[in-house]
Design a protein around this motif. Sequence first.
Motif, PDB file in Angstrom:
ATOM      1  N   LEU A   1     -25.760  21.745   0.055  1.00 49.36           N
ATOM      2  CA  LEU A   1     -24.395  21.421  -0.332  1.00 49.36           C
ATOM      3  C   LEU A   1     -24.090  19.944  -0.181  1.00 49.36           C
ATOM      4  N   TYR A   2     -24.980  19.207   0.485  1.00 51.95           N
ATOM      5  CA  TYR A   2     -24.626  17.851   0.845  1.00 51.95           C
ATOM      6  C   TYR A   2     -25.594  16.819   0.295  1.00 51.95           C
TER       7      TYR A   2
ATOM      8  N   GLU B   1     -12.526  19.240   7.409  1.00 49.66           N
ATOM      9  CA  GLU B   1     -12.420  20.615   6.956  1.00 49.66           C
ATOM     10  C   GLU B   1     -11.298  21.361   7.672  1.00 49.66           C
TER      11      GLU B   1
ATOM     12  N   ARG C   1     -17.274  14.435  -2.147  1.00 52.03           N
ATOM     13  CA  ARG C   1     -17.094  15.671  -2.904  1.00 52.03           C
ATOM     14  C   ARG C   1     -16.186  16.605  -2.120  1.00 52.03           C
ATOM     15  N   ASP C   2     -15.695  17.606  -2.825  1.00 52.24           N
ATOM     16  CA  ASP C   2     -14.900  18.656  -2.199  1.00 52.24           C
ATOM     17  C   ASP C   2     -15.609  19.980  -2.464  1.00 52.24           C
ATOM     18  N   ARG C   3     -15.827  20.731  -1.421  1.00 51.37           N
ATOM     19  CA  ARG C   3     -16.489  22.022  -1.572  1.00 51.37           C
ATOM     20  C   ARG C   3     -15.421  23.094  -1.820  1.00 51.37           C
TER      21      ARG C   3
ATOM     22  N   LEU D   1     -14.317  26.699  -2.450  1.00 53.27           N
ATOM     23  CA  LEU D   1     -14.844  28.042  -2.216  1.00 53.27           C
ATOM     24  C   LEU D   1     -14.192  29.085  -3.108  1.00 53.27           C
TER      25      LEU D   1
ATOM     26  N   ASN E   1     -15.799  18.956  -7.202  1.00 53.64           N
ATOM     27  CA  ASN E   1     -16.810  19.784  -6.556  1.00 53.64           C
ATOM     28  C   ASN E   1     -18.208  19.217  -6.711  1.00 53.64           C
TER      29      ASN E   1
ATOM     30  N   TRP F   1     -20.774  15.659  -6.242  1.00 55.85           N
ATOM     31  CA  TRP F   1     -20.897  14.369  -5.576  1.00 55.85           C
ATOM     32  C   TRP F   1     -20.654  13.250  -6.589  1.00 55.85           C
TER      33      TRP F   1
ATOM     34  N   GLY G   1     -12.241  25.406   2.879  1.00 58.12           N
ATOM     35  CA  GLY G   1     -13.152  24.488   2.210  1.00 58.12           C
ATOM     36  C   GLY G   1     -13.433  23.239   3.017  1.00 58.12           C
ATOM     37  N   ARG G   2     -14.253  22.351   2.452  1.00 59.20           N
ATOM     38  CA  ARG G   2     -14.640  21.125   3.141  1.00 59.20           C
ATOM     39  C   ARG G   2     -14.636  19.956   2.169  1.00 59.20           C
ATOM     40  N   SER G   3     -14.253  18.798   2.669  1.00 53.98           N
ATOM     41  CA  SER G   3     -14.385  17.555   1.917  1.00 53.98           C
ATOM     42  C   SER G   3     -15.324  16.655   2.706  1.00 53.98           C
TER      43      SER G   3
END
Length: 226
Positions: free
Chosen positions: A76-77, A88, A109-111, A113, A164, A166, A192-194
């Motif tokens: 994811l990274y 997050e 990026r923003d993950r 979900l 979503n 990079w 989610g995570r940024s």
Amino acid sequence: MKIITTTQRIAAMVVLSGGLVLGSGESMAALQPNGSLDFFTDFGGTSGNNSSATINDGSLSATFSGHIGVRPDGPLYFQDARSFWVEEDNVDGSVSLSQGATLVQFVARDRLLSATDPNGVIQFLDTSSQAINVDVEVYDALTGLLLAGDSNHGTNKNQIGLSNDWVRYVVKAAGPSTFIGGLSLTNDDSVGRSAIDDFGFNVPEPTSIAVMGMGLMFGLRPRRRG
């Protein structure tokens, strides 16, 4: 004979010294090689999950708060998929620079979900921690291709909305004589995570600071009456 005013001399000196061209309405950001930045980190030296961390590069530093550390979900990274700065679960993050920057560059990026997850948002601050508008150039993080059609690309932006994927951002303050002192990252998503990786910045050259100071001095000097 053409008469050159003091203001024109100052402007020419600013251009020759590599400083800001005051009054320009065009974006002055430009993608820089990571190795040419005055400060750069890929977060490779960060271990564990910490609520804040200060990373040094020579005489410069950046303090990251919110959530930072090594994460297990590698695909994811970015980069080596292990080290990055991430905010997050409704925890707002911030970055504070040790010196005002002429340019800030990073990938982010923003993950997402779910389709209803809000995107992470980045705002930029001056050296007095006041929100400022910025000029932004957007590039594909892997290929370096300019993404001129991206909604974040352009001048006088008040924020960046993360996607979503990079993406690499190159940012300069939109206002004349304004430097970037930090940034804030907000994610109102509860799951989610940024994330930010490959973070770097440039600081003004001493000659540029001196010339800008001279410009202010001449600008404030009272005019002589004939």
